[in-house]
Structures are given as structure tokens and as C-alpha cells.
Design a protein around this motif. Structure first.
Motif, PDB file in Angstrom:
ATOM      1  N   UNK A   1     -20.434 -18.877  -2.807  1.00  0.00           N
ATOM      2  CA  UNK A   1     -20.061 -17.594  -2.219  1.00  0.00           C
ATOM      3  C   UNK A   1     -21.318 -16.906  -1.710  1.00  0.00           C
ATOM      4  N   UNK A   2     -21.142 -15.933  -0.811  1.00  0.00           N
ATOM      5  CA  UNK A   2     -22.293 -15.224  -0.267  1.00  0.00           C
ATOM      6  C   UNK A   2     -21.845 -13.913   0.356  1.00  0.00           C
ATOM      7  N   UNK A   3     -22.754 -12.941   0.381  1.00  0.00           N
ATOM      8  CA  UNK A   3     -22.516 -11.711   1.137  1.00  0.00           C
ATOM      9  C   UNK A   3     -23.395 -11.672   2.386  1.00  0.00           C
ATOM     10  N   UNK A   4     -24.048 -12.780   2.676  1.00  0.00           N
ATOM     11  CA  UNK A   4     -24.920 -12.882   3.834  1.00  0.00           C
ATOM     12  C   UNK A   4     -26.388 -12.888   3.485  1.00  0.00           C
ATOM     13  N   UNK A   5     -26.767 -12.188   2.429  1.00  0.00           N
ATOM     14  CA  UNK A   5     -28.174 -12.165   2.010  1.00  0.00           C
ATOM     15  C   UNK A   5     -28.370 -12.722   0.609  1.00  0.00           C
ATOM     16  N   UNK A   6     -27.317 -12.757  -0.178  1.00  0.00           N
ATOM     17  CA  UNK A   6     -27.369 -13.346  -1.521  1.00  0.00           C
ATOM     18  C   UNK A   6     -26.297 -14.423  -1.620  1.00  0.00           C
ATOM     19  N   UNK A   7     -26.645 -15.506  -2.303  1.00  0.00           N
ATOM     20  CA  UNK A   7     -25.742 -16.648  -2.433  1.00  0.00           C
ATOM     21  C   UNK A   7     -25.627 -17.020  -3.904  1.00  0.00           C
ATOM     22  N   UNK A   8     -24.456 -17.483  -4.308  1.00  0.00           N
ATOM     23  CA  UNK A   8     -24.250 -17.969  -5.671  1.00  0.00           C
ATOM     24  C   UNK A   8     -23.341 -19.185  -5.621  1.00  0.00           C
ATOM     25  N   UNK A   9     -23.538 -20.104  -6.560  1.00  0.00           N
ATOM     26  CA  UNK A   9     -22.695 -21.293  -6.628  1.00  0.00           C
ATOM     27  C   UNK A   9     -22.806 -21.903  -8.014  1.00  0.00           C
TER      28      UNK A   9
END
Length: 362
Positions: free
Chosen positions: A223-231
Motif C-alpha cells: 500500500x502507499x499514499x504516494x510518499x510512504x509505502x508499506x508491505x
């Protein structure tokens, strides 16, 4: 090279969070039960499924306004609202699962706030990615199975309609928005590994990902908000991975405890990560991210991690789920015995700028 660990620790749910969430409780119309589907940026809207003894409907809630019906579902028992997105102004897109299992057929609809009417964009009976529409700039994006284990990413202009554009085909998962990108996980040419791919939500052409993200392989639930990503990485030992713009490489703030004796000697940071997060990472699933806030669920509860303090907290009493998205946090759970008939469904929605940072561990 493995990612460095940035061990997070658990803190109690702060009273300030508890009161802010309680103040943001969504009230369902009398005699109806609400199920959370999606929360919008800055908590400006919430998509819910509303049911009573006679009917079930997909609805959009904006602020304190009464829910607006997107569609009354044809079968109030079997059909269910699966996913939704709204541009905050005119166009909403939502998917209805036409059965009780995730392999059931589904239909995708678009709703026009100006007229209050919906029309069907697509229907799928083939195996493939679950529909999770993205609405940007008057366009609706989604993916659906095309047969033979493949799927196609589609786009259609909400107002113009017509035949959807086919943006990409491959062995791929559900696309998601990451800033101005539409991103999905896809099998590489060998079929033995997966990578991430993207198109621009502005030009609808292939787009480059940040090099740190483009290099990632064999992950899930990204997932991402465009500047931060997590997986989520790892199979036997899951790790919640995070990368934020400006960081040289991803970090692993949370990792499940090892299932057996570890070979060699674990580093201090690895040991701290295991000890701090074992109760929160058994079956970690459905991560969501908004800036420094990451939410996820396990089979027992939902949690939130604050990257600023490297601390996390349990935000549902038992079971339930949570969604962090673009300055919003939504929490859903059942009050009382979650599996008893007399329990009450609770949905709480709050802007994240109204939540103080989680305290750091002492």
C-alpha cells in the motif's frame, strides 16, 4: 541484503485517541446496521453498507449529512458492498460481490452525485483480482480477470462512458493508487517472482516507480499514499516493511517471532523487533498507510503504528479492522461479545491531524 530493523514497541491506546475516535462515531439510520467499506481523504466521506430486515444498500456518508444511496442491492442476503472510491465531488465507483465467497461474480458501478443515479460499468464471472476501483480526474480504474490466469487493468471516463481502455494485461493483483500512480503487483516474465508496475493516473501511460520500490520482489499487501509505502514480506516469518521518500532503503519496524530456534545470533535490533511485536504480527494482514500512520489487522484485533515515535497500539477491543488513508483513520468493530447476537456494530472515523502522536516507549 536484508533491510535494517527499526524496532517498534507497543503502548496502550491513549485516552486522547479513545475520545477522538468516540467523537467520530458514525450513527447508522434507526433500525439499520452499518458495515464499513472505505474512508475518504481527510475523513470527508465514508462508504458503508446499510442493511435492515428488508433491504441492503450501498451508501455514501459525507460529514453530518444523511447517507446517500448509491445502489439498493438486488439480493439483500447474498450481495454485499465490497469496495468503493469517491472523488469527493461528483463521481463514485463501487463494486458489489454477488455472493458470500470472494470467488463469486461481481459488478462494478459508477454513481453520479449530480443525478443520484448509478450505472454498471463492468461485470466479471472469471477468476481474477478483487475489484477495488480508483477514481481520479473523472476516470475510473480497475482490474478484472481475462482468463488463463491473466487480468487486464481498465480505465473509463466516468462521464463519457463507452468502451473501457485496456491499459495493461498480465498475471497481476488488484491495482491501488499511490499518489499520481496506479500500482499493482505482477508476475515477471519467468513467472517465478513478482514485482511492482505502474501507470500514471494523469497520462494513463507506463510510469517509473521509486528505485527502492522498483527493486522490491515477492511481497504482498503493498500500500502507499504516494510518499510512504508499506508491505508484508516473508512467508514463515512475516515482516511489516516500510519505505518513505528520502530513506536510502526500506526498514522493518515489525516482525513476527521466529517459529523455531534461530541459526546464529540475532542482532539487538532484530531481537527487540521480535519481542515488541509478536502479539501484533500473528497473521498480519490488510495494511493501510497515511503518512506516518500505518494500520493493519490480525485475526484478533486491529493495530496502528506511528512511525514518528516507533510505537504502535491496539485500536479495537477484539477483532475488527482499521483503515488509514490520506489523513483519515477509520475503525470498525463490534461492541460486546463480537460473536454474540446482541453485540453492537461500531464505526469510528476521524481526521488524523486530530490525533496526537503515539507516545514513545519509556
Amino acid at each position: 541484503m536484508s533491510a535494517p530493523s527499526a524496532a517498534a514497541c507497543e503502548v496502550p491506546l491513549p485516552a486522547s485517541w479513545r475520545s477522538a475516535l468516540a467523537a467520530g462515531e458514525l450513527s447508522a439510520p434507526a433500525g439499520q446496521r452499518a458495515v464499513l467499506t472505505e474512508v475518504g481523504p481527510a475523513a470527508a466521506w465514508t462508504a458503508v453498507q446499510l442493511s435492515d430486515e428488508r433491504r441492503r444498500r450501498a451508501a455514501l456518508v459525507r460529514g453530518d449529512d444523511p447517507p446517500r444511496t448509491l445502489l439498493t442491492l438486488a439480493d439483500p442476503v447474498e450481495h454485499q458492498l465490497l469496495s468503493a472510491d469517491f472523488d469527493g465531488r461528483r463521481w463514485a465507483a463501487f463494486a458489489v460481490l454477488e455472493g458470500r465467497t470472494l470467488d463469486s461474480p461481481w459488478s462494478l458501478y459508477v454513481w453520479d452525485a449530480a443525478t443520484g443515479t448509478s450505472r454498471r460499468l463492468a461485470r466479471s464471472t472469471l477468476p481474477g483480482p478483487l475489484p477495488q476501483p480508483v477514481v481520479r480526474g473523472g476516470w475510473v480504474y480497475w482490474a478484472q480477470g481475462a482468463g488463463g490466469g491473466r487480468a487486464t487493468v481498465h480505465a473509463i471516463h466516468a462521464a463519457a462512458g463507452g468502451t473501457p481502455l485496456s491499459l495493461h494485461s498480465g498475471v497481476l493483483d488488484t491495482p491501488f493508487a499511490a499518489g499520481d500512480l496506479l500500482v499493482w503487483r505482477e508476475a515477471d516474465r519467468t513467472g517465478r517472482a513478482t514485482r511492482l508496475a505502474a501507470v500514471s493516473l494523469v497520462t494513463r501511460r507506463p510510469a517509473e516507480l521509486p528505485s527502492q520500490i522498483a527493486a522490491v520482489r515477492d511481497i504482498r499487501s503493498v500500500v502507499s499514499d504516494g510518499s510512504a509505502w508499506a508491505w508484508i514480506a516473508g512467508e514463515e516469518r512475516q515482516r511489516l516493511m516500510v519505505w518513505r521518500t528520502g530513506q536510502p532503503r526500506p526498514t522493518a519496524p515489525l516482525a513476527a517471532a521466529r517459529s523455531g530456534p534461530a541459526s546464529g545470533t540475532a542482532s539487538a535490533s532484530e531481537t527487540a523487533t521480535e519481542t515488541a511485536s509478536a502479539s501484533a504480527t500473528e497473521g498480519i494482514d490488510q495494511p493501510r498507510i497515511s503518512g506516518a500512520l500505518i494500520t493493519w489487522r490480525t485475526p484478533e484485533a486491529a493495530y496502528a503504528l506511528d512511525l514518528r515515535s516507533s510505537s504502535y497500539t491496539r485500536i479495537t477491543p477484539r477483532y475488527g479492522y482499521a483503515q488509514a488513508r490520506d489523513g483519515a483513520l477509520a475503525v470498525a468493530f463490534r461492541e460486546g461479545d463480537a460473536k454474540a447476537a446482541g453485540s453492537r456494530s461500531v464505526i469510528q472515523v476521524v481526521r488524523t491531524d486530530r490525533l496526537p502522536g503515539l507516545p514513545a516507549c519509556g
